[in-house]
Design a protein around this motif. Structure first.
Motif, PDB file in Angstrom:
ATOM      1  N   THR A  31     -68.065   1.941 -21.850  1.00  0.00           N
ATOM      2  CA  THR A  31     -66.660   1.580 -22.396  1.00  0.00           C
ATOM      3  C   THR A  31     -66.011   0.386 -22.345  1.00  0.00           C
ATOM      4  O   THR A  31     -66.559  -0.549 -21.228  1.00  0.00           O
ATOM      5  CB  THR A  31     -65.958   2.984 -21.568  1.00  0.00           C
ATOM      6  OG1 THR A  31     -65.858   3.088 -20.265  1.00  0.00           O
ATOM      7  CG2 THR A  31     -66.459   4.344 -22.190  1.00  0.00           C
ATOM      8  N   VAL A  32     -64.715   0.566 -22.997  1.00  0.00           N
ATOM      9  CA  VAL A  32     -63.716  -0.920 -22.883  1.00  0.00           C
ATOM     10  C   VAL A  32     -62.492  -0.015 -22.588  1.00  0.00           C
ATOM     11  O   VAL A  32     -61.884   0.671 -23.419  1.00  0.00           O
ATOM     12  CB  VAL A  32     -64.324  -1.911 -23.612  1.00  0.00           C
ATOM     13  CG1 VAL A  32     -65.079  -2.468 -24.070  1.00  0.00           C
ATOM     14  CG2 VAL A  32     -63.686  -1.262 -25.543  1.00  0.00           C
ATOM     15  N   PRO A  33     -61.312  -1.039 -21.501  1.00  0.00           N
ATOM     16  CA  PRO A  33     -60.030  -0.411 -21.803  1.00  0.00           C
ATOM     17  C   PRO A  33     -59.695  -0.761 -23.276  1.00  0.00           C
ATOM     18  O   PRO A  33     -59.637  -1.975 -24.216  1.00  0.00           O
ATOM     19  CB  PRO A  33     -59.261  -0.880 -20.378  1.00  0.00           C
ATOM     20  CG  PRO A  33     -60.613  -2.379 -20.002  1.00  0.00           C
ATOM     21  CD  PRO A  33     -61.574  -1.860 -20.805  1.00  0.00           C
ATOM     22  N   PRO A  34     -58.086   0.423 -22.965  1.00  0.00           N
ATOM     23  CA  PRO A  34     -57.514  -0.348 -24.561  1.00  0.00           C
ATOM     24  C   PRO A  34     -56.713  -1.185 -24.239  1.00  0.00           C
ATOM     25  O   PRO A  34     -56.474  -1.855 -23.288  1.00  0.00           O
ATOM     26  CB  PRO A  34     -55.939   0.920 -24.471  1.00  0.00           C
ATOM     27  CG  PRO A  34     -56.188   1.188 -22.933  1.00  0.00           C
ATOM     28  CD  PRO A  34     -57.874   1.063 -22.162  1.00  0.00           C
ATOM     29  N   SER A  35     -56.096  -1.960 -25.001  1.00  0.00           N
ATOM     30  CA  SER A  35     -55.173  -3.658 -25.266  1.00  0.00           C
ATOM     31  C   SER A  35     -53.835  -3.210 -25.568  1.00  0.00           C
ATOM     32  O   SER A  35     -53.099  -3.214 -26.251  1.00  0.00           O
ATOM     33  CB  SER A  35     -56.084  -4.613 -26.157  1.00  0.00           C
ATOM     34  OG  SER A  35     -57.598  -4.302 -26.059  1.00  0.00           O
ATOM     35  N   ALA A  36     -52.950  -3.359 -23.688  1.00  0.00           N
ATOM     36  CA  ALA A  36     -51.890  -2.577 -24.055  1.00  0.00           C
ATOM     37  C   ALA A  36     -51.225  -3.814 -23.970  1.00  0.00           C
ATOM     38  O   ALA A  36     -49.768  -3.771 -24.953  1.00  0.00           O
ATOM     39  CB  ALA A  36     -51.819  -1.993 -22.876  1.00  0.00           C
ATOM     40  N   SER A  37     -51.809  -5.254 -23.975  1.00  0.00           N
ATOM     41  CA  SER A  37     -51.030  -6.643 -24.054  1.00  0.00           C
ATOM     42  C   SER A  37     -51.168  -6.815 -26.319  1.00  0.00           C
ATOM     43  O   SER A  37     -51.335  -8.063 -25.842  1.00  0.00           O
ATOM     44  CB  SER A  37     -50.870  -7.524 -23.528  1.00  0.00           C
ATOM     45  OG  SER A  37     -51.859  -7.551 -23.032  1.00  0.00           O
ATOM     46  N   GLY A  38     -52.570  -6.901 -26.971  1.00  0.00           N
ATOM     47  CA  GLY A  38     -52.940  -6.681 -28.041  1.00  0.00           C
ATOM     48  C   GLY A  38     -54.426  -7.371 -27.846  1.00  0.00           C
ATOM     49  O   GLY A  38     -54.357  -8.358 -27.227  1.00  0.00           O
TER      50      GLY A  38
END
Length: 320
Positions: A31-38
């Motif tokens: 898995t990879v984390p979401p990109s909160a800062s883009g």
């Protein structure tokens, strides 16, 4: 013999289930984390949300960069592939694809999780798919609980999409939607996108292999993910078997894509041909890539053919 070493089902490199019920997954676990800062590559923002806690519907949402306040966008509800058994919305392949699609259209992309087999056999995935449609429709309302969707989601431009098993889910969810409807919304989405859809059947189609061992492996997989309840000619996996149900598809437009060497290429071709004959009255688009394999655009995402297929999907969504 150790009872926990006796196999019930084995798809090498993907999943193994023992007779005790223990399941081991070998694919789709990263898995990879979401990109909160883009996202560095696309600028797309992403976050993980609970769309419907009561129904257990979670998703990863993607918002394109530089969206004007209040600007409405198409919404793509996407279901990942993985033979109904593996992967999540956080899988690297699907995170990359969803972000790329959100940036290209631009659109709000909702990459939904769903219950996986064998712990939750089909039709659990279809139940979750319809629940996800309901949740997205509710979230797109002005008073919706999810701000990205309430501010930017256009409920008249919802596209339900998926690849492989996820494409199968998009088809079956649209069938269910036409039957059950959603209060205040209706019984049709703008369109569905079936990327290399996972369909099968008892009898070979076109140039499909007639080799018993080859066909048997696909037969056993479907039997396994459906808990032995549905044969390979059930409409869930073979829409050609039930044209009277097929014509009730709850979508105004359909895009089907496939590849020349996809396992299910004959099924995709037959779907595109058959939906025009079954009495469904919508708009059909079909796209086939030569010299490529099943869902090639995920691992070969930087290739020219992947870019061309993404462009076809992008155009279809933009015209919603």
């Amino acid at each position: 013999m150790d009872v926990d070493s006796e196999l019930e089902f084995d798809m090498p490199g993907v999943l193994r289930m023992y007779k005790t019920g223990r399941v081991e997954r070998f694919d789709g676990t990263d898995t990879v984390p979401p990109s909160a800062s883009g996202d560095p590559a696309t600028g797309v923002f992403s976050k993980d949300v609970e769309l419907d806690q009561a129904a257990g519907i979670s998703a990863r949402l993607y918002l394109p960069p530089s969206v004007e306040p209040g600007k409405k966008l198409p919404v793509v509800l996407f279901f990942h592939g993985g033979a109904f058994m593996v992967h999540t919305a956080a899988s690297p392949l699907y995170h990359r694809y969803a972000a790329s699609l959100a940036a290209a259209v631009p659109a709000v992309v909702v990459s939904a999780n769903y219950r996986l087999a064998p712990e939750h056999p089909v039709p659990a995935a279809y139940d979750d798919a319809l629940a996800a449609i309901r949740a997205v429709v509710a979230a797109c309302r002005p008073d919706g609980a999810e701000p990205w969707l309430s501010a930017h989601g256009d409920p008249s431009r919802i596209i339900v999409a998926g690849d492989s098993a996820g494409a199968n889910m998009a088809h079956n969810a649209a069938i269910r939607l036409r039957k059950e409807g959603i209060e205040g919304f209706g019984n049709k989405v703008n369109g569905i996108v079936l990327l290399h859809p996972y369909f099968w059947g008892e009898e070979p189609l076109g140039g499909e292999s007639t080799e018993v061992g080859y066909r048997g492996s696909f037969d056993r997989t479907w039997e396994f993910v459906s808990g032995g309840k549905f044969g390979t000619d059930h409409p869930y996996v073979n829409p050609l078997a039930s044209p009277e149900e097929w014509r009730q598809l709850g979508a105004g437009r359909v895009l089907v894509t496939t590849a020349e060497h996809c396992w299910f290429v004959e099924r995709a071709r037959a779907y595109a041909e058959g939906i025009k004959k079954c009495g469904w009255d919508g708009e059909l688009e079909f796209y086939e890539t030569k010299d490529e394999q099943h869902v090639f655009f995920l691992p070969k995402h930087d290739g020219d053919n992947a870019a061309k297929e993404l462009a076809v999907v992008t155009d279809f969504v933009r015209r919603s």
